[in-house]
Scaffold this active site. Sequence first.
Site, PDB file in Angstrom:
ATOM      1  N   GLY A 150       0.764  -1.243   0.000  1.00  0.00           N
ATOM      2  CA  GLY A 150       0.000   0.000   0.000  1.00  0.00           C
ATOM      3  C   GLY A 150       0.793   1.292   0.000  1.00  0.00           C
ATOM      4  N   TRP A 158       2.042   2.960  -2.536  1.00  0.00           N
ATOM      5  CA  TRP A 158       1.571   3.878  -3.592  1.00  0.00           C
ATOM      6  C   TRP A 158       0.234   4.482  -3.176  1.00  0.00           C
ATOM      7  CZ3 TRP A 158       2.704   2.711  -9.453  1.00  0.00           C
ATOM      8  CH2 TRP A 158       4.086   2.646  -9.648  1.00  0.00           C
ATOM      9  N   ASP A 178      -5.868  -5.388  -4.981  1.00  0.00           N
ATOM     10  CA  ASP A 178      -4.776  -6.370  -4.949  1.00  0.00           C
ATOM     11  C   ASP A 178      -5.358  -7.752  -4.660  1.00  0.00           C
ATOM     12  OD1 ASP A 178      -1.445  -5.988  -4.625  1.00  0.00           O
ATOM     13  OD2 ASP A 178      -2.250  -7.926  -3.983  1.00  0.00           O
ATOM     14  N   ASP A 181      -8.684  -9.704  -8.435  1.00  0.00           N
ATOM     15  CA  ASP A 181      -7.713 -10.022  -9.487  1.00  0.00           C
ATOM     16  C   ASP A 181      -7.930  -9.054 -10.646  1.00  0.00           C
ATOM     17  OD1 ASP A 181      -6.308 -11.161 -11.578  1.00  0.00           O
ATOM     18  OD2 ASP A 181      -6.923 -13.217 -11.106  1.00  0.00           O
ATOM     19  N   ASP A 204       1.640  -1.096 -10.089  1.00  0.00           N
ATOM     20  CA  ASP A 204       3.009  -1.513  -9.737  1.00  0.00           C
ATOM     21  C   ASP A 204       3.045  -3.043  -9.706  1.00  0.00           C
ATOM     22  OD1 ASP A 204       5.631  -1.233  -8.896  1.00  0.00           O
ATOM     23  OD2 ASP A 204       5.103  -1.024  -6.791  1.00  0.00           O
ATOM     24  N   LYS A 233       4.443  -0.514 -14.025  1.00  0.00           N
ATOM     25  CA  LYS A 233       5.777  -1.125 -13.997  1.00  0.00           C
ATOM     26  C   LYS A 233       5.985  -1.932 -15.279  1.00  0.00           C
ATOM     27  CE  LYS A 233       6.861  -3.756 -10.272  1.00  0.00           C
ATOM     28  NZ  LYS A 233       7.783  -3.148  -9.333  1.00  0.00           N
TER      29      LYS A 233
HETATM   30  N1  SAM Z   1       2.727  -0.695  -5.199  1.00  0.00           N
HETATM   31  C1  SAM Z   1       2.773  -1.526  -4.011  1.00  0.00           C
HETATM   32  C2  SAM Z   1       3.248  -0.676  -2.869  1.00  0.00           C
HETATM   33  O1  SAM Z   1       3.726   0.419  -3.126  1.00  0.00           O
HETATM   34  O2  SAM Z   1       3.109  -1.078  -1.716  1.00  0.00           O
HETATM   35  C3  SAM Z   1       3.663  -2.734  -4.214  1.00  0.00           C
HETATM   36  C4  SAM Z   1       3.082  -3.710  -5.195  1.00  0.00           C
HETATM   37  S1  SAM Z   1       3.892  -5.262  -5.184  1.00  0.00           S
HETATM   38  C5  SAM Z   1       5.419  -4.889  -5.947  1.00  0.00           C
HETATM   39  C6  SAM Z   1       3.072  -6.160  -6.438  1.00  0.00           C
HETATM   40  C7  SAM Z   1       1.665  -6.573  -6.084  1.00  0.00           C
HETATM   41  O3  SAM Z   1       1.048  -7.077  -7.275  1.00  0.00           O
HETATM   42  C8  SAM Z   1       1.573  -7.721  -5.080  1.00  0.00           C
HETATM   43  O4  SAM Z   1       0.969  -7.249  -3.892  1.00  0.00           O
HETATM   44  C9  SAM Z   1       0.686  -8.775  -5.772  1.00  0.00           C
HETATM   45  O5  SAM Z   1      -0.266  -9.375  -4.918  1.00  0.00           O
HETATM   46  C10 SAM Z   1      -0.004  -7.921  -6.828  1.00  0.00           C
HETATM   47  N2  SAM Z   1      -0.571  -8.693  -7.955  1.00  0.00           N
HETATM   48  C11 SAM Z   1       0.079  -9.568  -8.770  1.00  0.00           C
HETATM   49  N3  SAM Z   1      -0.796 -10.092  -9.661  1.00  0.00           N
HETATM   50  C12 SAM Z   1      -2.007  -9.524  -9.424  1.00  0.00           C
HETATM   51  C13 SAM Z   1      -3.311  -9.677 -10.010  1.00  0.00           C
HETATM   52  N4  SAM Z   1      -3.521 -10.508 -11.039  1.00  0.00           N
HETATM   53  N5  SAM Z   1      -4.341  -8.956  -9.503  1.00  0.00           N
HETATM   54  C14 SAM Z   1      -4.134  -8.108  -8.450  1.00  0.00           C
HETATM   55  N6  SAM Z   1      -2.931  -7.932  -7.851  1.00  0.00           N
HETATM   56  C15 SAM Z   1      -1.882  -8.632  -8.328  1.00  0.00           C
END
Ligand code: SAM
Length: 304
Positions: free
Chosen positions: A53, A55, A80, A96, A121, A161
Amino acid sequence: MGRSSKDKRDIYYRLAKEDGWRARSAFKLLQLNDDFDLFNGVSRVVDLCAAPGSWSQVLSRKLIEERPENKDKVKIVAVDLQAMAPLPGVTQIQGDITKISTAHEIISHFEGEEADLVISDGAPDVTGLHDIDEYIQGQLLIAALNITTHLLKNGGVFVAKIFRGKDVDILYNQLKVFFSTVTICKPRSSRNSSIESFVVCQNYSPPAGYVPTMCNPLLVDPNQFKSLEGVNRIVVPFMACGDLSGYDSDQTYPLTTSIGGKEYQTLSPIQEPINPPYQTACLLKKTNGLASSDKTEQPQSRDL
Ligand code: SAM
């Protein structure tokens, strides 16, 4: 790695805890905003792949805390797969981004209006096999673009990203179908050793007749681009962003140095993850419950 050695190795990890950010990624969004003024005039924002969280924290601070007069106007929706601890002014959806039901749920929070800004991200769990990681990351970016076409207003901005690998120009061309300006950027807080970068896509302008769908986002045939070589293959615009005289994410800074005049102290993380998928594995490892051919040879882990 122990907390203080990570503090020493990673200046942004340490600064994140000092400034109250849940993750060091907050600095990436802040640095992108410094160069692209992403939050100017924005009131409806979607943070895709938002956990834990940081961002969303940046959005909450910049759009609500620093502009209390906008409190009732601003809507921030964070999505997420993982649960996330609550944040002021942020509506959370555990879902998702590849599912149409998630798009509908997000839209329901905007009362018929479209988003001004969508940020993502998103990152899959890294396997360590670079080709596979790069491929899955590309698919997640396309999924983020796909759901964004259901949510974003014309003229809106999408930030995501991207792994700057060998097929980055294919992804770039997909994005160029929908946005008039697409720039690939590397914030200073993103480690040089990582192929992570971010695309900032401005002025959403989908092709005439485009109907958002979750099925087939690829409007450009990747094979068509693979056959292009040399000057015929697009050179993707790239910029480094963030203050280049600021902290370098790849440099090691001594812990004895005080930052901003304060003496350094090791701090706890701002927010531990809620129900992370690895929780059971950690518990089993702590209690020596993971499968092993000879348990007497397994050392007890004390550094999880
Ligand atoms: N931007 C966040 C922060 O600043 O705290 C960090 C994000 S982290 C690098 C990547 C996130 O992508 C993970 O929490 C993962 O659960 C989520 N993610 C991956 N595939 C996903 C999907 N299909 N749907 C939703 N979230 C997804």
